[in-house]
Design a protein around this motif. Structure first.
Motif, PDB file in Angstrom:
ATOM      1  N   ASN A  95       0.842  -1.192   0.000  1.00  0.00           N
ATOM      2  CA  ASN A  95       0.000   0.000   0.000  1.00  0.00           C
ATOM      3  C   ASN A  95       0.881   1.247   0.000  1.00  0.00           C
ATOM      4  O   ASN A  95       2.107   1.160   0.128  1.00  0.00           O
ATOM      5  CB  ASN A  95      -0.958  -0.022   1.201  1.00  0.00           C
ATOM      6  N   LEU A  96       0.269   2.390  -0.121  1.00  0.00           N
ATOM      7  CA  LEU A  96       1.003   3.655  -0.198  1.00  0.00           C
ATOM      8  C   LEU A  96       1.792   3.935   1.081  1.00  0.00           C
ATOM      9  O   LEU A  96       2.925   4.421   1.018  1.00  0.00           O
ATOM     10  CB  LEU A  96       0.040   4.808  -0.499  1.00  0.00           C
ATOM     11  N   ALA A  97       1.230   3.612   2.227  1.00  0.00           N
ATOM     12  CA  ALA A  97       1.933   3.857   3.490  1.00  0.00           C
ATOM     13  C   ALA A  97       3.235   3.059   3.548  1.00  0.00           C
ATOM     14  O   ALA A  97       4.284   3.587   3.939  1.00  0.00           O
ATOM     15  CB  ALA A  97       1.045   3.504   4.674  1.00  0.00           C
ATOM     16  N   LEU A 103      10.634   4.204   1.201  1.00  0.00           N
ATOM     17  CA  LEU A 103      11.459   5.235   0.559  1.00  0.00           C
ATOM     18  C   LEU A 103      12.123   6.152   1.582  1.00  0.00           C
ATOM     19  O   LEU A 103      13.156   6.757   1.283  1.00  0.00           O
ATOM     20  CB  LEU A 103      10.620   6.060  -0.422  1.00  0.00           C
ATOM     21  N   ARG A 104      11.572   6.250   2.775  1.00  0.00           N
ATOM     22  CA  ARG A 104      12.149   7.081   3.843  1.00  0.00           C
ATOM     23  C   ARG A 104      12.999   6.261   4.812  1.00  0.00           C
ATOM     24  O   ARG A 104      13.458   6.783   5.825  1.00  0.00           O
ATOM     25  CB  ARG A 104      11.039   7.775   4.631  1.00  0.00           C
ATOM     26  N   TRP A 155       6.692  12.887  -1.199  1.00  0.00           N
ATOM     27  CA  TRP A 155       7.377  11.711  -0.670  1.00  0.00           C
ATOM     28  C   TRP A 155       8.217  10.998  -1.726  1.00  0.00           C
ATOM     29  O   TRP A 155       9.069  10.176  -1.395  1.00  0.00           O
ATOM     30  CB  TRP A 155       6.391  10.742  -0.018  1.00  0.00           C
ATOM     31  N   LEU A 156       8.028  11.338  -2.989  1.00  0.00           N
ATOM     32  CA  LEU A 156       8.776  10.707  -4.086  1.00  0.00           C
ATOM     33  C   LEU A 156       9.985  11.539  -4.522  1.00  0.00           C
ATOM     34  O   LEU A 156      10.837  11.064  -5.266  1.00  0.00           O
ATOM     35  CB  LEU A 156       7.828  10.487  -5.274  1.00  0.00           C
ATOM     36  N   ILE A 174      12.109  19.804  -7.707  1.00  0.00           N
ATOM     37  CA  ILE A 174      10.954  19.020  -8.160  1.00  0.00           C
ATOM     38  C   ILE A 174       9.708  19.634  -7.540  1.00  0.00           C
ATOM     39  O   ILE A 174       9.655  19.883  -6.337  1.00  0.00           O
ATOM     40  CB  ILE A 174      11.119  17.548  -7.775  1.00  0.00           C
ATOM     41  N   GLN A 175       8.707  19.875  -8.383  1.00  0.00           N
ATOM     42  CA  GLN A 175       7.471  20.507  -7.922  1.00  0.00           C
ATOM     43  C   GLN A 175       6.564  19.478  -7.240  1.00  0.00           C
ATOM     44  O   GLN A 175       6.590  18.301  -7.553  1.00  0.00           O
ATOM     45  CB  GLN A 175       6.727  21.121  -9.101  1.00  0.00           C
ATOM     46  N   GLU A 176       5.743  19.969  -6.321  1.00  0.00           N
ATOM     47  CA  GLU A 176       4.809  19.104  -5.606  1.00  0.00           C
ATOM     48  C   GLU A 176       3.526  18.904  -6.417  1.00  0.00           C
ATOM     49  O   GLU A 176       2.962  19.859  -6.958  1.00  0.00           O
ATOM     50  CB  GLU A 176       4.471  19.742  -4.262  1.00  0.00           C
ATOM     51  N   LEU A 177       3.090  17.661  -6.499  1.00  0.00           N
ATOM     52  CA  LEU A 177       1.801  17.350  -7.133  1.00  0.00           C
ATOM     53  C   LEU A 177       0.740  17.186  -6.070  1.00  0.00           C
ATOM     54  O   LEU A 177       0.954  16.680  -5.019  1.00  0.00           O
ATOM     55  CB  LEU A 177       1.879  16.039  -7.895  1.00  0.00           C
TER      56      LEU A 177
END
Length: 177
Positions: A95-97, A103-104, A155-156, A174-177
């Motif tokens: 899942n996304l969490a 990644l962190r 977070w990416l 990098i811009q935030e989406l």
């Protein structure tokens, strides 16, 4: 072109994850509503946004109007296919969490830290390889454009840090989406 998988630099043998470039379909967009501020007079800017299932490449004029656009069937959700070896078991981000924690380097399972170093390296190589291919297939060397802007969820951003090297005029922020 072949359907042979490509092992990206920095990816470790045996991690079981490959990108087949021929499997990244790219479609020309007829219309796009992506508008970005800060484009100066007479500039053409490329805006690349990475979503969960698609990457959009949009060439904008100085009025923020789309001159041409493409949608590639590739997104950050493909990172869920990268496996992590955790105590001899193969683990995928469900899942996304889990993905954002991996990644962190803060993923924990059953109260134990999960070593995600190889996952992060593979994710960076995967994103760089796929975005490089998408840029090659859509805007080529992009020398006629003034600037290239990447946008993705916050977070990416760290995983995309090496992607700003794909072309010399990609904005390092990098811009935030």
């Amino acid at each position: 072109m072949s359907d042979d998988p490509i092992l990206f630099p920095g990816a470790k043998d045996g991690h079981g994850f490959r990108v087949v470039r021929d499997k990244i379909n790219i479609f020309t967009d007829v219309f796009s509503q992506d508008i970005i501020e800060g484009i100066e007079d007479n500039q053409n800017v490329v805006f690349i946004s990475i979503g969960p299932g698609e990457t959009r490449v949009n060439v904008l004029d100085d009025g923020g109007r789309s001159l041409s656009a493409w949608t590639a069937v590739f997104g950050w959700s493909s990172l869920c296919d990268i496996e992590i070896d955790h105590h001899g078991e193969s683990l995928r981000m469900a899942n996304l969490a889990m993905l954002t924690k991996a990644l962190r380097s803060s993923l924990r399972l059953y109260g134990q830290d999960v070593n995600t170093k190889s996952f992060i390296e593979s994710a960076r190589a995967h994103l760089r390889g796929a975005l490089s291919h998408i840029v090659d297939q859509t805007i080529g060397d992009a020398r006629e454009y003034d600037r290239i802007i990447l946008a993705a969820p916050v977070w990416l951003h760290d995983a995309l840090a090496q992607c700003v090297e794909i072309r010399p005029h990609i904005d390092p922020i990098i811009q935030e989406l």
